[in-house]
Design a protein around this motif. Structure first.
Motif, short mmCIF file in Angstrom:
data_model
loop_
_atom_site.label_atom_id
_atom_site.label_comp_id
_atom_site.label_asym_id
_atom_site.label_seq_id
_atom_site.Cartn_x
_atom_site.Cartn_y
_atom_site.Cartn_z
N ILE A 714 -4.58 10.57 -1.38
CA ILE A 714 -4.48 10.93 -2.80
C ILE A 714 -5.85 11.32 -3.35
O ILE A 714 -6.85 10.65 -3.08
N TRP A 715 -5.88 12.38 -4.18
CA TRP A 715 -7.08 12.77 -4.90
C TRP A 715 -7.10 12.07 -6.26
O TRP A 715 -6.13 12.09 -7.00
N VAL A 716 -8.24 11.44 -6.57
CA VAL A 716 -8.38 10.72 -7.85
C VAL A 716 -9.67 11.18 -8.54
O VAL A 716 -10.55 11.78 -7.92
N ASP A 717 -9.76 10.89 -9.85
CA ASP A 717 -11.00 11.11 -10.60
C ASP A 717 -11.18 9.96 -11.58
O ASP A 717 -10.42 8.98 -11.55
N GLU A 718 -12.16 10.07 -12.48
CA GLU A 718 -12.46 8.95 -13.37
C GLU A 718 -11.32 8.61 -14.33
O GLU A 718 -11.25 7.51 -14.86
N ARG A 719 -10.39 9.55 -14.54
CA ARG A 719 -9.26 9.29 -15.45
C ARG A 719 -8.09 8.61 -14.74
O ARG A 719 -7.16 8.16 -15.38
N SER A 720 -8.14 8.58 -13.42
CA SER A 720 -7.02 8.01 -12.66
C SER A 720 -6.97 6.50 -12.83
O SER A 720 -7.97 5.81 -12.64
N GLU A 721 -5.82 6.00 -13.19
CA GLU A 721 -5.64 4.56 -13.40
C GLU A 721 -5.13 3.95 -12.09
O GLU A 721 -3.94 3.92 -11.82
N ILE A 722 -6.08 3.47 -11.31
CA ILE A 722 -5.76 2.96 -9.97
C ILE A 722 -4.84 1.74 -10.04
O ILE A 722 -3.97 1.55 -9.19
N ASP A 723 -5.03 0.93 -11.09
CA ASP A 723 -4.18 -0.25 -11.24
C ASP A 723 -2.71 0.17 -11.36
O ASP A 723 -1.82 -0.42 -10.72
N LYS A 724 -2.43 1.20 -12.16
CA LYS A 724 -1.06 1.69 -12.32
C LYS A 724 -0.57 2.36 -11.03
O LYS A 724 0.61 2.26 -10.66
N LEU A 729 2.88 2.03 -6.17
CA LEU A 729 3.05 2.08 -4.72
C LEU A 729 3.39 0.73 -4.11
O LEU A 729 3.69 0.64 -2.92
N SER A 730 3.35 -0.34 -4.92
CA SER A 730 3.46 -1.69 -4.37
C SER A 730 4.81 -1.97 -3.71
O SER A 730 4.91 -2.84 -2.85
N GLU A 731 5.86 -1.24 -4.11
CA GLU A 731 7.18 -1.49 -3.52
C GLU A 731 7.54 -0.47 -2.44
O GLU A 731 8.68 -0.46 -1.96
N VAL A 732 6.59 0.39 -2.08
CA VAL A 732 6.83 1.32 -0.97
C VAL A 732 6.51 0.55 0.31
O VAL A 732 5.40 0.60 0.85
N GLY A 733 7.48 -0.19 0.78
CA GLY A 733 7.25 -1.15 1.87
C GLY A 733 6.80 -0.55 3.18
O GLY A 733 6.16 -1.21 3.99
N SER A 734 7.11 0.73 3.40
CA SER A 734 6.74 1.36 4.67
C SER A 734 5.28 1.80 4.69
O SER A 734 4.73 2.08 5.75
N LEU A 735 4.62 1.88 3.51
CA LEU A 735 3.27 2.41 3.42
C LEU A 735 2.26 1.49 4.11
O LEU A 735 2.12 0.32 3.74
N SER A 746 -16.62 14.32 -10.27
CA SER A 746 -16.04 13.27 -11.09
C SER A 746 -16.58 11.91 -10.67
O SER A 746 -17.17 11.76 -9.60
N GLU A 747 -16.38 10.91 -11.51
CA GLU A 747 -16.80 9.55 -11.21
C GLU A 747 -15.64 8.76 -10.61
O GLU A 747 -14.47 9.13 -10.76
N TRP A 748 -15.98 7.66 -9.94
CA TRP A 748 -14.93 6.80 -9.39
C TRP A 748 -14.34 5.93 -10.48
O TRP A 748 -15.07 5.38 -11.30
N PRO A 749 -13.02 5.80 -10.49
CA PRO A 749 -12.39 4.84 -11.40
C PRO A 749 -12.54 3.42 -10.85
O PRO A 749 -12.98 3.23 -9.71
N SER A 750 -12.14 2.45 -11.62
CA SER A 750 -12.11 1.07 -11.13
C SER A 750 -11.04 0.95 -10.05
O SER A 750 -9.97 1.54 -10.14
#
Length: 912
Positions: A714-724, A729-735, A746-750
């Motif tokens: 996945i491509w992310v930037d400073e606006r990406s809400e990693i927590d969300k 993705l937490s219920e994608v059991g196969s991942l 861009s900057e890294w998000p938390s």
């Protein structure tokens, strides 16, 4: 006289294709209701032929008498598969349309059903004619009075310890090692094994060891038998007993009368109180070892030994799980040349090669690929010829044809070809198909195992495997089997000891090409613009412009079309899509000329409805720019399983919103996908790999519907809400694997939300160390993380105090794109499960300190391009688990200053 092994009745494609066609008839029966009776009869006839062919595969028949007959069956089976799949794809293309549209298509469906009925009737008539032609080809009672295949070659390969080759090169150190292994202080019966590909010199080495003075001194009771692939167990037992006893008329008569059980008891008694050495040369099957070891070879504390040679690693490992098989590699360049001179010039070898012959001689040696038997055979051939440059050049030009065949046109048996043929003949049907497919790749290719697996799955080779296994898993196991049998060589391993890439020895590749071309299975189109056969189903084009490819007046029914290092223009590419509508696999490694600034894939691609694999990874224009846009018509490829559109220079690829239509898609590889609207991907239940997708597109989809998803980039930037994102993705059991890429500029998000991903075991991030130190404490990582790759930009602080708290970590790779700390400390308090540690491009790193007791499970340490590192930590010599130390692109003064005491404690030191 017919070639004993080449005269095998079946090319490996036959049984495979017939079986697959029968399965397809069952799968698509829902679309074939109007022709059910014809379909079932066709299926039954194909199955009967499959059973007949399977039985015939074990017989030795004159090859010429049935070649056309077998070819006709294969063509009919292929055509049946094509007819059914093309019809089904047309029906499936309208199943998602509205009721009114489907109603409008109803008359078309009736016409199409009538058409396929006629095509099946035509196929049925072909099968009837083929069945009737058995008498014409004199194969009505196939197999009567024949012998099992390869008996003549087996006789040729029977070895004896008496005929030791004096012209041995490169075996001195190996011989010392094996003699030392036989002398080890262990009172248990142990097995010392030599494994390697056919012709690598296993028997020659075993003879040298068997006749070594220290071995004859230690083992007064010795015997040697050649087992081979088709052995007679009673004869093996008798042969060993004869070597242990004086040969008398009485003994021979007694042995002749004995049954297997009596012979086993007699041999056991002969060996029971002795320190014996038995050589089992050329063991092919586990069963051969089990019979002898369990019943005839006593293990009674006499320090006895068995020396075993085999082409199959698993046979050697089975014989003694505690003894690591010695893998016999091919000879290096200079050893190969030295052996060649001994064989081709004999007494003059010490004087060197005549100057006018050296260049062609070295090229002949190179073509032998370090295989001692090939060098010996070709050297012996040259020995009998005049020492003229033209004579040696003639041998070079006919090199592959001579050495890969087991018999010359004059009827002479060629030992090198015989050995290769036997290895091929021993392969199961599905592995024969896999091996032949490898012949499509260019000479000396390093072949990506991942790519190979995707191609084999697209071909349907894995159809009838264990339903609980992924097809990719079954395909990887086939790669392992080919490597274990030494038909394929491992080129590169991953850190967790999986095969990453492989290659095929030139002589085995020549064998694959000849076998395949004999059967019109595939064609290789090289630098010449020869006409391509109208019967070819598989075509590889090597370094040839598209306009030079000449198909004549008819278009071959190609299933796989692979371009390597070719070039052409957009018009030629469009022609391929229009002409080859039966393609399942298309690999384009091309320079595409005269199509503007960027290349957009022609819309005609959508007409190749049966396509399952589309590889465009390196397709570029004059090597400057990759594909920029995929046409909407790609959405018509409902059977597509693998789409690889990664550009050579990591450019974005634009797509319309059609990915969700690719219901068979298993793997989508892209550097970065862009769509003008949120990209729809939900519902792709077969999707296992998805790389290059944007954060926003992931968040707009119900990811739980991707029930097979294992790897996500996945491509992310400073606006990406990693927590969300992580909650999403937490219920994608196969991942299992997550890669996060930061958009340029861009900057890294938390990243604190990663702890929600309980299923994720592998994580790859590119982030500044300051972020790691500030926000990434051990509890913030996925709790079951075992593999971690970090690209640490702006690298200042030692990351080890944070990372060592990841208790389940077994794989850690650190790479820097900028500066870093001068010192790194690995304490005794963490990394208790770590097996691989990779440190790459840490340009400021001067010292690595490893505390006593640290890294108790470490197996491999890889250090790459750490230009300021002064020395290796001395504590490495105390890590007993460390098996490999790899030093890549390190400064010369670092290599020359290595402490001998430290590196000598590591079994495998590799410097690249």
């Amino acid at each position: 006289m017919a070639d004993p092994v080449t005269s095998l009745v079946i090319d490996p494609v036959i049984s495979f294709v017939v079986e697959r066609t029968g399965e397809l008839l069952i799968q698509k029966i829902v679309f074939l209701k109007g022709v059910r009776r014809q379909v079932e009869r066709l299926k039954n006839d194909l199955e009967r032929m499959r059973c007949f062919l399977k039985d015939a595969d074990h017989k030795q028949i004159k090859y010429e008498s049935i070649r056309n007959w077998v070819s006709e069956i294969r063509a009919a089976a292929y055509d049946a598969e094509d007819v059914i799949e093309i019809f089904a794809s047309k029906i499936e293309s309208i199943k998602d349309k509205g009721f009114v549209t489907r109603l409008a298509y109803y008359p078309w469906r009736i016409v199409s059903l009538n058409k396929i009925g006629k095509e099946i009737e035509s196929l049925q008539k072909r099968l009837d004619d083929i069945a009737a032609s058995r008498e014409k080809y004199d194969i009505k009672n196939l197999g009567e009075g024949t012998t099992t295949h390869g008996e003549e070659l087996q006789r040729l390969r029977r070895s004896s310890p008496l005929s030791e080759d004096k012209d041995i090169v490169g075996f001195e150190e190996i011989t010392k090692y094996l003699v030392k292994e036989l002398w080890k202080d262990d009172r248990n019966r142990r097995v010392v094994s030599i494994v390697g590909m056919g012709g690598a010199g296993k028997t020659t080495l075993a003879k040298k060891v068997y006749n070594h003075a220290d071995v004859t001194k230690r083992f007064k009771c010795r015997a040697w038998v050649c087992v081979s692939s088709s052995y007679d167990y009673k004869k093996l037992l008798s042969a060993i007993i004869k070597q242990l006893n004086p040969t008398t008329k009485e003994l021979l008569e007694v042995l002749e009368m004995m049954q297997e059980e009596d012979l086993e008891r007699r041999l056991y008694q002969d060996l029971q109180d002795k320190c014996y050495l038995v050589v089992l040369d050329d063991v092919w099957e586990v069963a051969a070892w089990d019979n002898l070891a369990r019943r005839a070879f006593p293990d009674v504390g006499t320090s006895s030994r068995v020396l075993l040679t085999s082409r199959k690693r698993d046979v050697a490992q089975h014989a003694d799980a505690l003894s690591k098989p010695h893998e016999l590699k091919t000879l290096g360049e200079e050893d190969s040349w030295h052996l060649f001179l001994k064989k081709a010039l004999v007494h003059e070898a010490n004087a060197g090669c005549p100057p006018d012959l050296e260049a062609v001689g070295r090229e002949i040696t190179r073509r032998c690929g370090g295989l001692p038997l090939a060098i010996t055979v070709i050297g012996g051939l040259l020995l009998g010829k005049k020492r003229w440059k033209s004579e040696w050049e003639n041998v070079l030009n006919d090199f592959g044809a001579y050495l890969s065949r087991s018999q010359s046109e004059a009827g002479e048996i060629n030992e090198a070809g015989a050995i290769l043929e036997l290895s091929y003949a021993d392969l199961p049907t599905n592995l024969k198909f896999c091996f032949l497919y490898l012949g499509l790749f260019p000479e000396d290719s390093v072949i990506s195992v991942r790519k190979l697996i995707h191609m084999w799955v697209a071909e349907g080779i894995m159809q009838k495997r264990d339903a609980k296994k992924l097809k990719e898993t079954a395909a990887y196991e086939d790669v392992e089997r080919l490597c274990s049998r030494n038909m394929v060589q491992v080129a590169e391993m991953t850190a967790d000891e999986r095969i990453k890439s492989c290659r095929v020895h030139d002589l085995l590749r020549d064998l694959a090409i000849r076998k395949a071309e004999d059967e019109n299975f595939f064609q290789i189109h090289g630098t010449r613009d020869d006409q391509i056969s109208a019967k070819s189903r598989y075509l590889a084009v090597h370094s040839l412009p598209l306009e030079k490819i000449y198909f004549g007046t008819s278009t071959p029914p190609l299933r796989s079309l692979l371009f390597f290092n070719g070039h052409g223009d957009r018009e030629n590419i469009s022609l391929i899509f229009k002409s080859f509508k039966k393609l399942r696999i298309l690999e384009l490694d091309l320079d595409l000329e005269d199509v503007g600034m960027y290349f957009n894939l022609p819309k005609e691609i959508g007409e190749v409805r049966l396509l399952r694999y589309l590889g465009l990874r390196d397709a570029s224009i004059r090597r400057l720019a990759p594909i920029r846009r995929l046409p909407n018509s790609v959405g018509c490829l409902r059977y597509l399983q693998t789409l690889d559109i990664r550009g050579r220079f990591d450019r974005t690829v634009k797509v319309s919103n059609f990915i969700w239509k690719l219901e068979s898609l298993r793997h989508l590889y892209a550097y970065k996908l862009e769509c003008d609207v949120p990209l729809k991907i939900e519902g792709l239940r077969n999707l296992q790999t998805l790389s290059g997708i944007r954060f926003e597109d992931v968040m707009h989809n119900n990811m739980i519907t991707l029930t097979s998803l294992r790897k996500l980039g996945i491509w992310v930037d400073e606006r990406s809400e990693i927590d969300k994102l992580c909650m999403h993705l937490s219920e994608v059991g196969s991942l299992k694997t997550l890669h996060l890429y930061r958009a340029i500029g861009s900057e890294w998000p938390s990243l604190a939300g990663l702890s929600k991903l309980h299923h994720v075991t592998e994580l790859k991030l590119k982030l500044p160390t300051s972020l790691l130190a500030r926000t990434m404490l051990a509890p913030d990582f996925p709790p079951n993380l075992s593999r971690l790759s970090l690209n640490l930009t702006f690298f200042r602080d030692d990351p080890m105090p944070v990372l060592e708290k990841l208790g389940q970590l077994s794989f850690l790779k650190l790479k820097s794109a900028s500066w870093g700390p001068q010192h790194m400390v690995i304490s005794r308090h963490g990394f208790h499960q770590l097996k691989f540690l990779g440190l790459s491009r840490l340009y400021s790193l001067e010292e690595i300190k490893v505390e006593e007791g640290a890294l108790p499970q470490l197996r491999c340490l890889r250090i790459r391009d750490c230009s300021k590192l002064q020395k290796l930590p001395e504590e490495l010599k105390h890590i007993s688990s460390l098996d490999a130390l790899e030093l890549v692109d390190m400064p010369e003064d670092f290599i020359s200053g290595l402490d001998a005491d430290t590196v000598s404690s590591v079994p495998n030191l590799r410097i690249f």
